[in-house]
Scaffold this active site. Structure first.
Site, PDB file in Angstrom:
ATOM      1  N   TRP A 107       0.860  -1.173   0.000  1.00  0.00           N
ATOM      2  CA  TRP A 107       0.000   0.000   0.000  1.00  0.00           C
ATOM      3  C   TRP A 107       0.897   1.224   0.000  1.00  0.00           C
ATOM      4  CZ3 TRP A 107       1.017  -2.650   4.433  1.00  0.00           C
ATOM      5  CH2 TRP A 107       1.333  -1.946   5.589  1.00  0.00           C
ATOM      6  N   ASP A 126       4.923  -5.250   3.657  1.00  0.00           N
ATOM      7  CA  ASP A 126       5.052  -6.192   4.762  1.00  0.00           C
ATOM      8  C   ASP A 126       6.199  -7.136   4.430  1.00  0.00           C
ATOM      9  OD1 ASP A 126       2.984  -5.228   6.327  1.00  0.00           O
ATOM     10  OD2 ASP A 126       1.479  -6.507   5.385  1.00  0.00           O
TER      11      ASP A 126
END
Length: 179
Positions: A107, A126
């Protein structure tokens, strides 16, 4: 009668000779050699000059800011971060810890750097493949969207495209200036 090739060759020789004599008349050998030498050295040195291929990320650090970035959730680069800081889990702000891999999807947030008052695009990836890190984590989520807006929601599992789905921590990489 001369052949066409001989005529063209003679014409070319005459032009080259005339140009060479004109240059020699106006500039000496030393001048020519110094300019040719400078061009050669410049040709060798130019590729060695530093080049910023980071698209402005080097300026995103700001002037006078330390090279080692802080491990504080209030740091400007973490404005849309939701997760543990990799810098507290064996990695850095921009690199996953050993044994984990960056998520293939991420994101993006737009964060204002207070050092230069400019907005930067920051990619949050992540780090997948290891168990959860013992870091407390950050949850600022400024400008976050609901989960159904997948590209703008920080609480999704961004390890979904990786083979190892466990989320370990999150990195914040400056992509460039926001326009």
């Amino acid at each position: 009668m001369k052949s066409l090739f001989t005529q063209v060759s003679d014409w070319f020789d005459t032009k080259v000779e005339g140009t060479s004599r004109s240059i020699a008349h106006h500039a000496g050998r030393r001048s020519f050699l110094s300019k040719a030498g400078a061009a050669m050295v410049g040709g060798f040195v130019l590729p060695m000059l530093p080049y910023d291929s980071s698209n402005g990320a080097a300026f995103a650090r700001g002037f006078g800011e330390p090279e080692v970035l802080p491990d504080d959730c209030d740091y400007w680069r973490y404005c849309s971060l939701h997760g543990g800081l990799c810098s507290e889990c064996g990695g850095t702000v921009t690199q996953c810890p050993p044994g984990s891999t960056p998520s293939k999807v991420a994101w993006v947030g737009t964060c204002r750097n207070p050092n230069d008052d400019k907005d930067y695009l920051v990619s949050y990836n992540d780090c997948c493949g290891k168990g959860s890190c013992a870091s407390e984590g950050c949850s600022r989520q400024e400008g976050d969207m609901p989960g159904y807006r997948l590209g703008l929601a920080s609480e999704s599992s961004w390890c979904m495209a990786n083979t190892d789905k466990g989320i370990h921590c999150t990195v914040a990489i400056v992509v460039g200036l926001a326009e």
